[in-house]
Write a protein that holds these residues in place. Structure first.
Motif, PDB file in Angstrom:
ATOM      1  N   LEU A  23     -16.770 -52.442  34.833  1.00  0.00           N
ATOM      2  CA  LEU A  23     -15.448 -52.280  34.261  1.00  0.00           C
ATOM      3  C   LEU A  23     -15.098 -53.514  33.364  1.00  0.00           C
ATOM      4  O   LEU A  23     -14.293 -53.443  32.593  1.00  0.00           O
ATOM      5  CB  LEU A  23     -14.220 -52.335  35.694  1.00  0.00           C
ATOM      6  N   ALA A  57     -14.613 -40.985  33.349  1.00  0.00           N
ATOM      7  CA  ALA A  57     -13.273 -41.937  33.630  1.00  0.00           C
ATOM      8  C   ALA A  57     -12.002 -41.173  33.252  1.00  0.00           C
ATOM      9  O   ALA A  57     -10.908 -41.303  33.634  1.00  0.00           O
ATOM     10  CB  ALA A  57     -13.421 -42.905  32.514  1.00  0.00           C
ATOM     11  N   LYS A 111     -14.482 -48.191  30.070  1.00  0.00           N
ATOM     12  CA  LYS A 111     -14.186 -48.440  31.430  1.00  0.00           C
ATOM     13  C   LYS A 111     -13.035 -49.158  31.686  1.00  0.00           C
ATOM     14  O   LYS A 111     -12.161 -49.173  32.512  1.00  0.00           O
ATOM     15  CB  LYS A 111     -15.448 -48.644  32.409  1.00  0.00           C
ATOM     16  N   ILE A 153     -15.119 -44.937  38.331  1.00  0.00           N
ATOM     17  CA  ILE A 153     -15.510 -45.256  37.092  1.00  0.00           C
ATOM     18  C   ILE A 153     -16.436 -46.355  36.691  1.00  0.00           C
ATOM     19  O   ILE A 153     -17.404 -46.251  35.807  1.00  0.00           O
ATOM     20  CB  ILE A 153     -13.927 -45.798  36.242  1.00  0.00           C
ATOM     21  N   ASP A 154     -16.334 -47.339  37.703  1.00  0.00           N
ATOM     22  CA  ASP A 154     -17.422 -48.476  37.638  1.00  0.00           C
ATOM     23  C   ASP A 154     -18.807 -47.796  37.625  1.00  0.00           C
ATOM     24  O   ASP A 154     -19.665 -48.125  37.127  1.00  0.00           O
ATOM     25  CB  ASP A 154     -17.270 -49.402  38.776  1.00  0.00           C
ATOM     26  N   ASP A 183     -17.743 -53.028  30.276  1.00  0.00           N
ATOM     27  CA  ASP A 183     -17.606 -51.979  29.224  1.00  0.00           C
ATOM     28  C   ASP A 183     -16.347 -51.770  28.626  1.00  0.00           C
ATOM     29  O   ASP A 183     -15.346 -51.541  29.645  1.00  0.00           O
ATOM     30  CB  ASP A 183     -18.183 -50.745  30.180  1.00  0.00           C
TER      31      ASP A 183
END
Length: 251
Positions: free
Chosen positions: A85, A132, A91, A126-127, A88
């Motif tokens: 997170l 996402a 993200k 999401i990580d 990126d």
């Protein structure tokens, strides 16, 4: 109220400079809700506090707090980070938007209950590289209840029918069966599959939705629908949402 030393487990999601060398940081915790804390001297060269307050850091934070207003960070323990997170941009943008939505749904120190678990689930997925956009739509549909506008997704608002083809009515606050589409000319005019996705992500326990697979076209349509629902019922104006739009992630 008297201030006391308290340990809380939380995730940092906002930080900003305060005065010359201090930092303000917001953390999301389950039992103590959203807390804003000041880290005095965190921006001084020899301070170790700043590294523990990077966005999407999580662990144990030791605070002086009265349970209202600004708390003061004393120290921290076992701080880790959602590296994906933090590093990126895409993200980061989705995660920031999710936590911003939760921040605006609750007052400070108000317990988040199940929504803390929902947020942690979303950040972890999401990580780890999950879709996402889809994770964000799940959070948005399930978070409507926290804003006081939980839609009726189980059955037709007019007749109670729970099988068949449905569309979504913002004006009436939920789904209509095909026999009662005429009751709202401004319904979203979704096709049955698109409405089915909204119902699914709004009703099913989030932990069962982690691997949901949706076509790009349907995902685009449900994104537009959720944007309309939020715009017409809550009317938030979040910078994190604008940033996502600028990245063309919701187009």
């Amino acid at each position: 109220m008297a201030r006391e030393l308290k340990e809380v487990q939380g995730i940092v999601f906002k930080r900003q400079k305060y005065h010359e060398a201090d930092l303000l940081a917001k953390i999301m915790t389950q039992n103590n809700g959203i807390i804003t804390m000041i880290a005095r001297g965190a921006l001084k060269p020899k301070s170790k506090l700043s590294a523990a307050l990077l966005n999407f850091s999580y662990g144990t934070y030791v605070l002086y707090t009265s349970g209202q207003g600004l708390s003061t960070l004393r120290t921290y323990k076992n701080i880790k980070q959602f590296d994906g997170l933090f590093s990126d941009l895409t993200k980061n943008a989705y995660a920031s938007f999710i936590l911003d939505l939760i921040d605006h749904a609750f007052t400070e120190y108000q317990s988040l209950g199940k929504y803390n678990d929902l947020a942690v689930f979303a950040l972890q997925k999401i990580d780890q590289g999950a879709d996402a956009e889809m994770i964000t739509q799940i959070v948005q549909m399930q978070l409507l209840a926290a804003y006081g506008v939980e839609p009726e997704l189980r059955h037709c608002l007019v007749c109670g029918r729970d099988q068949g083809d449905f569309d979504y009515s913002i004006k009436q606050g939920g789904i209509l069966c095909s026999q009662h589409f005429f009751t709202d000319a401004d319904r979203l005019h979704l096709n049955p599959k698109e409405t089915a996705v909204l119902r699914t992500i709004g009703l099913l326990p989030y932990e069962r939705l982690g691997s949901i697979q949706i076509s790009k076209n349907i995902k685009h349509s449900t994104r537009k629908a959720i944007d309309r629902i939020y715009q017409d019922t809550i009317d938030l104006n979040l910078k994190t949402k604008k940033f996502l739009d600028e990245l063309n992630l919701f187009v």
